[in-house]
Motif scaffolding. Sequence first.
Motif, PDB file in Angstrom:
ATOM      1  N   LYS A 126       1.387  15.690   4.810  1.00 25.25           N
ATOM      2  CA  LYS A 126       0.049  15.399   4.277  1.00 25.25           C
ATOM      3  C   LYS A 126       0.026  14.031   3.587  1.00 25.25           C
ATOM      4  O   LYS A 126      -0.935  13.273   3.731  1.00 25.25           O
ATOM      5  CB  LYS A 126      -0.386  16.482   3.295  1.00 25.25           C
ATOM      6  CG  LYS A 126      -0.733  17.793   3.957  1.00 25.25           C
ATOM      7  CD  LYS A 126      -1.114  18.825   2.930  1.00 25.25           C
ATOM      8  CE  LYS A 126      -1.313  20.182   3.572  1.00 25.25           C
ATOM      9  NZ  LYS A 126      -1.586  21.228   2.573  1.00 25.25           N
ATOM     10  N   LYS A 127       1.085  13.704   2.863  1.00 24.32           N
ATOM     11  CA  LYS A 127       1.164  12.395   2.207  1.00 24.32           C
ATOM     12  C   LYS A 127       1.187  11.280   3.237  1.00 24.32           C
ATOM     13  O   LYS A 127       0.527  10.261   3.072  1.00 24.32           O
ATOM     14  CB  LYS A 127       2.411  12.315   1.329  1.00 24.32           C
ATOM     15  CG  LYS A 127       2.358  13.165   0.105  1.00 24.32           C
ATOM     16  CD  LYS A 127       3.669  13.048  -0.644  1.00 24.32           C
ATOM     17  CE  LYS A 127       3.813  14.180  -1.631  1.00 24.32           C
ATOM     18  NZ  LYS A 127       5.145  14.189  -2.231  1.00 24.32           N
ATOM     19  N   MET A 128       1.962  11.474   4.297  1.00 23.37           N
ATOM     20  CA  MET A 128       2.073  10.442   5.333  1.00 23.37           C
ATOM     21  C   MET A 128       0.749  10.255   6.063  1.00 23.37           C
ATOM     22  O   MET A 128       0.407   9.143   6.468  1.00 23.37           O
ATOM     23  CB  MET A 128       3.172  10.803   6.341  1.00 23.37           C
ATOM     24  CG  MET A 128       4.587  10.756   5.794  1.00 23.37           C
ATOM     25  SD  MET A 128       5.058   9.112   5.227  1.00 23.37           S
ATOM     26  CE  MET A 128       5.055   9.369   3.455  1.00 23.37           C
ATOM     27  N   GLN A 129      -0.025  11.313   6.205  1.00 25.35           N
ATOM     28  CA  GLN A 129      -1.303  11.227   6.903  1.00 25.35           C
ATOM     29  C   GLN A 129      -2.338  10.444   6.099  1.00 25.35           C
ATOM     30  O   GLN A 129      -3.337   9.995   6.652  1.00 25.35           O
ATOM     31  CB  GLN A 129      -1.817  12.621   7.256  1.00 25.35           C
ATOM     32  CG  GLN A 129      -0.980  13.270   8.337  1.00 25.35           C
ATOM     33  CD  GLN A 129      -1.345  14.709   8.602  1.00 25.35           C
ATOM     34  OE1 GLN A 129      -1.937  15.385   7.772  1.00 25.35           O
ATOM     35  NE2 GLN A 129      -0.965  15.202   9.778  1.00 25.35           N
ATOM     36  N   THR A 160       0.830  -1.204   0.000  1.00 23.61           N
ATOM     37  CA  THR A 160       0.000   0.000   0.000  1.00 23.61           C
ATOM     38  C   THR A 160       0.864   1.252   0.000  1.00 23.61           C
ATOM     39  O   THR A 160       0.585   2.214  -0.700  1.00 23.61           O
ATOM     40  CB  THR A 160      -0.912   0.021   1.244  1.00 23.61           C
ATOM     41  OG1 THR A 160      -1.689  -1.175   1.253  1.00 23.61           O
ATOM     42  CG2 THR A 160      -1.816   1.222   1.240  1.00 23.61           C
ATOM     43  N   ILE A 161       1.934   1.216   0.762  1.00 20.96           N
ATOM     44  CA  ILE A 161       2.824   2.376   0.854  1.00 20.96           C
ATOM     45  C   ILE A 161       3.468   2.644  -0.503  1.00 20.96           C
ATOM     46  O   ILE A 161       3.505   3.774  -0.962  1.00 20.96           O
ATOM     47  CB  ILE A 161       3.888   2.176   1.943  1.00 20.96           C
ATOM     48  CG1 ILE A 161       3.216   2.178   3.316  1.00 20.96           C
ATOM     49  CG2 ILE A 161       4.954   3.258   1.885  1.00 20.96           C
ATOM     50  CD1 ILE A 161       4.133   1.822   4.453  1.00 20.96           C
ATOM     51  N   SER A 163       1.326   2.147  10.683  1.00 26.96           N
ATOM     52  CA  SER A 163       2.542   1.750   9.979  1.00 26.96           C
ATOM     53  C   SER A 163       3.777   2.285  10.708  1.00 26.96           C
ATOM     54  O   SER A 163       3.843   3.472  11.051  1.00 26.96           O
ATOM     55  CB  SER A 163       2.507   2.303   8.544  1.00 26.96           C
ATOM     56  OG  SER A 163       3.780   2.262   7.960  1.00 26.96           O
ATOM     57  N   GLY A 164       4.745   1.420  10.927  1.00 21.04           N
ATOM     58  CA  GLY A 164       5.999   1.847  11.544  1.00 21.04           C
ATOM     59  C   GLY A 164       6.731   2.849  10.683  1.00 21.04           C
ATOM     60  O   GLY A 164       7.342   3.808  11.180  1.00 21.04           O
ATOM     61  N   TYR A 165       6.682   2.642   9.368  1.00 24.75           N
ATOM     62  CA  TYR A 165       7.308   3.567   8.419  1.00 24.75           C
ATOM     63  C   TYR A 165       6.714   4.962   8.575  1.00 24.75           C
ATOM     64  O   TYR A 165       7.434   5.953   8.672  1.00 24.75           O
ATOM     65  CB  TYR A 165       7.108   3.050   6.990  1.00 24.75           C
ATOM     66  CG  TYR A 165       7.489   4.038   5.917  1.00 24.75           C
ATOM     67  CD1 TYR A 165       8.818   4.206   5.548  1.00 24.75           C
ATOM     68  CD2 TYR A 165       6.525   4.814   5.276  1.00 24.75           C
ATOM     69  CE1 TYR A 165       9.170   5.114   4.564  1.00 24.75           C
ATOM     70  CE2 TYR A 165       6.872   5.721   4.296  1.00 24.75           C
ATOM     71  CZ  TYR A 165       8.199   5.865   3.938  1.00 24.75           C
ATOM     72  OH  TYR A 165       8.547   6.771   2.975  1.00 24.75           O
ATOM     73  N   VAL A 166       5.396   5.023   8.601  1.00 28.79           N
ATOM     74  CA  VAL A 166       4.713   6.320   8.683  1.00 28.79           C
ATOM     75  C   VAL A 166       5.023   7.007  10.007  1.00 28.79           C
ATOM     76  O   VAL A 166       5.338   8.199  10.029  1.00 28.79           O
ATOM     77  CB  VAL A 166       3.190   6.148   8.491  1.00 28.79           C
ATOM     78  CG1 VAL A 166       2.448   7.442   8.782  1.00 28.79           C
ATOM     79  CG2 VAL A 166       2.882   5.671   7.081  1.00 28.79           C
ATOM     80  N   SER A 167       4.950   6.274  11.110  1.00 25.03           N
ATOM     81  CA  SER A 167       5.192   6.920  12.405  1.00 25.03           C
ATOM     82  C   SER A 167       6.629   7.433  12.506  1.00 25.03           C
ATOM     83  O   SER A 167       6.862   8.537  13.013  1.00 25.03           O
ATOM     84  CB  SER A 167       4.856   5.978  13.558  1.00 25.03           C
ATOM     85  OG  SER A 167       5.682   4.848  13.531  1.00 25.03           O
TER      86      SER A 167
END
Length: 85
Positions: A38-41, A3-4, A47-51
């Motif tokens: 905004k993209k990460m949100q 998904t990422i 997700s560990g990557y996102v955090s």
Amino acid sequence: MSTIDATMEDSGAVVRPKAQWKQLGPVEQEAAVHEEVKKMQRLPANSGYVSHRLRVLNKILQLLSIQRTTSQDHELELLFAGLSI
């Protein structure tokens, strides 16, 4: 494809070479970081990557908002280089 990966491909992100970050003004740097936030949100919050990426982006925003020392300038450059945004 995760998904990422799919979201990152669909985002149409402009990847800037690391050397160009120094050429951008503080306003442009901050705008690029806010765009990345905004993209990460839009990605899964658990997700560990996102955090991790959001922690790094928030640290960059903090460093951009203060009068920096030489060591903080160096840290900021390293953070930008590691992001590849």
